[in-house]
Design an enzyme around this catalytic site. Structure first.
Site, PDB file in Angstrom:
ATOM      1  N   GLU A   1     -49.793  21.138   1.280  1.00 31.80           N
ATOM      2  CA  GLU A   1     -50.823  21.566   0.335  1.00 31.80           C
ATOM      3  C   GLU A   1     -51.980  20.567   0.293  1.00 31.80           C
ATOM      4  O   GLU A   1     -51.783  19.365   0.463  1.00 31.80           O
ATOM      5  CB  GLU A   1     -50.217  21.720  -1.064  1.00 31.80           C
ATOM      6  CG  GLU A   1     -49.260  22.902  -1.112  1.00 31.80           C
ATOM      7  CD  GLU A   1     -48.659  23.125  -2.488  1.00 31.80           C
ATOM      8  OE1 GLU A   1     -48.262  24.248  -2.772  1.00 31.80           O
ATOM      9  OE2 GLU A   1     -48.580  22.167  -3.284  1.00 31.80           O
TER      10      GLU A   1
ATOM     11  N   CYS B   1     -58.293  16.332  -1.849  1.00 30.57           N
ATOM     12  CA  CYS B   1     -57.086  15.514  -1.929  1.00 30.57           C
ATOM     13  C   CYS B   1     -56.184  15.929  -0.766  1.00 30.57           C
ATOM     14  O   CYS B   1     -55.730  17.071  -0.717  1.00 30.57           O
ATOM     15  CB  CYS B   1     -56.392  15.736  -3.274  1.00 30.57           C
ATOM     16  SG  CYS B   1     -54.807  14.886  -3.397  1.00 30.57           S
TER      17      CYS B   1
ATOM     18  N   CYS C   1     -41.690  13.754   0.923  1.00 25.53           N
ATOM     19  CA  CYS C   1     -41.853  12.308   0.710  1.00 25.53           C
ATOM     20  C   CYS C   1     -40.477  11.683   0.523  1.00 25.53           C
ATOM     21  O   CYS C   1     -39.601  12.273  -0.112  1.00 25.53           O
ATOM     22  CB  CYS C   1     -42.716  12.046  -0.523  1.00 25.53           C
ATOM     23  SG  CYS C   1     -43.024  10.285  -0.794  1.00 25.53           S
TER      24      CYS C   1
ATOM     25  N   CYS D   1     -39.958   9.788  -6.352  1.00 24.76           N
ATOM     26  CA  CYS D   1     -40.371   9.506  -7.741  1.00 24.76           C
ATOM     27  C   CYS D   1     -39.945  10.714  -8.590  1.00 24.76           C
ATOM     28  O   CYS D   1     -40.205  11.859  -8.194  1.00 24.76           O
ATOM     29  CB  CYS D   1     -41.884   9.329  -7.832  1.00 24.76           C
ATOM     30  SG  CYS D   1     -42.504   8.053  -6.733  1.00 24.76           S
TER      31      CYS D   1
ATOM     32  N   CYS E   1     -42.243  13.774  -9.694  1.00 27.26           N
ATOM     33  CA  CYS E   1     -43.102  14.356  -8.666  1.00 27.26           C
ATOM     34  C   CYS E   1     -42.399  15.469  -7.896  1.00 27.26           C
ATOM     35  O   CYS E   1     -41.273  15.295  -7.404  1.00 27.26           O
ATOM     36  CB  CYS E   1     -43.518  13.233  -7.704  1.00 27.26           C
ATOM     37  SG  CYS E   1     -44.385  13.805  -6.253  1.00 27.26           S
TER      38      CYS E   1
ATOM     39  N   CYS F   1     -51.790  16.206 -10.208  1.00 30.98           N
ATOM     40  CA  CYS F   1     -51.032  15.069  -9.709  1.00 30.98           C
ATOM     41  C   CYS F   1     -49.529  15.284  -9.813  1.00 30.98           C
ATOM     42  O   CYS F   1     -49.035  15.612 -10.896  1.00 30.98           O
ATOM     43  CB  CYS F   1     -51.386  13.859 -10.580  1.00 30.98           C
ATOM     44  SG  CYS F   1     -52.188  12.611  -9.695  1.00 30.98           S
TER      45      CYS F   1
HETATM   46  S1  SF4 Z   1     -45.567  10.347  -6.368  1.00 31.13           S
HETATM   47 FE1  SF4 Z   1     -44.568  11.870  -5.056  1.00 31.13          FE
HETATM   48  S2  SF4 Z   1     -45.714  11.855  -3.148  1.00 31.13           S
HETATM   49 FE2  SF4 Z   1     -46.291   9.986  -4.278  1.00 31.13          FE
HETATM   50  S3  SF4 Z   1     -44.843   8.422  -3.511  1.00 31.13           S
HETATM   51 FE3  SF4 Z   1     -43.865   9.311  -5.313  1.00 31.13          FE
HETATM   52  S4  SF4 Z   1     -42.566  10.965  -4.492  1.00 31.13           S
HETATM   53 FE4  SF4 Z   1     -44.017  10.400  -2.879  1.00 31.13          FE
END
Ligand code: SF4
Length: 343
Positions: A93, A106, A113, A117, A120, A336
């Site tokens: 995306e 962006c 990933c 986190c 996220c 975000c």
């Molecule tokens: S916020 Fe999301 S995309 Fe960014 S480093 Fe953490 S897990 Fe990865």
């Protein structure tokens, strides 16, 4: 012989390719301009290049292109979210945000990933693969085709899916293409890379001399709390990250941006605002406060308006510059931490 994808090759590589075909190296600049600056899809469109060279190129190479699967537009602020399919069927995306004169893209650097986190949506996907430099740059080239008349891209933020410093070489090459006049022609001051705090990557980036802006996804004023929702904090403590950021700021003569996602009853107290101000003391910086954007299967909530304002007012002027950001594209999950490659 398998054809070569030119999208993602930069000047030295294009020169090498031309050299092997017995062509003059300087033509690499013309070809780069057609691919990245003008965004052409075929060699036929490269009208200032000889017919013979165009024929040769089409025999040995092609220009790949992301495939647009879906586009959603926010009813609130005209933010647009693009879902692109890659050559291997995976999805990413990209987001286009508008704010007065500023038009920002962006971009993503990875499919998924590895950093997990917990606030996220991308982190919940896990890591699938790195994007090539061509796939990173192509997000901007494709989004450009959807701009309104007289609109132009003014800023690029490398803050989409993935941790850019864990896809280091491709991200650096993409930045070189984005900055160059032969490429997207966006100045270094208008490019921001955001990291979760990969210390060796920050030092390496400092030495590249690219002079782009750097943002840290901070989100907590202490290692104890940060480790709870950003597992990468177990590997890289704040002290080490802040040292690396100071070095980056000094070498590149830029301010650091600290991004702080405010989550109700987790990191939004008055004490935490004071600790945050202490933490960044001595670093040329600004702090972006971002109210948490809800994602599926995550219990966190956004603080109420009063708490948000109080947090900001404690922080400023203790910290040099503080912005309480409005989320963009919240109604289309483009804000975000909400990107997950399947809208
Ligand atoms: S916020 Fe999301 S995309 Fe960014 S480093 Fe953490 S897990 Fe990865």
């Amino acid at each position: 012989m398998e054809k070569i994808n030119l999208k993602g090759l930069w000047l030295e590589e294009l020169e090498e390719l031309l050299g092997k075909s017995g062509e003059k190296k300087y033509k690499s600049r013309q070809i780069a301009k057609w691919i990245y600056n003008k965004g052409v899809r075929s060699f036929e469109q490269m009208t200032d290049i000889s017919r013979e060279l165009r024929r040769k190129l089409s025999e040995i190479a092609y220009i790949d292109r992301l495939q647009l699967v879906k586009k959603k537009t926010s009813q609130i602020d005209k933010t647009e979210k693009f879902l692109f399919k890659l050559f291997d069927g995976k999805n990413i995306e990209t987001v286009l945000m508008r704010d007065k004169e500023r038009v920002t893209v962006c971009v993503s650097t990875q499919v998924g990933c590895a950093l997990h986190c917990i606030f996220c949506a991308t982190g919940k996907m896990g890591y699938e693969r790195n994007l090539s430099a061509g796939e990173i740059v192509d997000q901007i080239i494709c989004v450009k085709e959807h701009l309104e008349e007289n609109e132009k891209i003014t800023n690029v933020v490398i803050m989409g899916m993935g941790e850019p410093l864990l896809n280091y070489d491709n991200t650096i090459k993409a930045i070189k293409i984005i900055r160059s006049e032969l490429g997207l022609s966006i100045s270094a001051k208008k490019i921001t890379l955001s990291t979760a705090g990969i210390v060796p990557g920050i030092y390496r980036l400092a030495e590249e001399g690219l002079k782009i802006k750097l943002a840290l996804s901070l989100n907590a004023p202490s290692d104890g709390l940060r480790k709870k929702f950003m597992p990468v904090a177990k590997k890289y403590p704040l002290l080490k990250i802040l040292e690396a950021l100071k070095y980056y700021a000094r070498i590149n003569d830029v301010r650091i941006t600290f991004e702080y996602i405010l989550i109700r009853d987790i990191n939004d107290s008055e004490e935490q605002a004071k600790d945050l101000a202490k933490l960044v003391r001595g670093i040329p910086c600004k702090i972006n406060l971002i109210p948490y954007n809800p994602i599926r299967n995550c219990p966190f909530k956004k603080p109420d308006e009063e708490t948000l304002l109080k947090f900001r007012d404690i922080l400023y002027p203790r910290a040099p510059a503080v912005t309480l950001r409005k989320s963009k594209g919240e109604d289309i999950q483009a804000a975000c931490g909400q990107l997950k490659g399947d809208m």
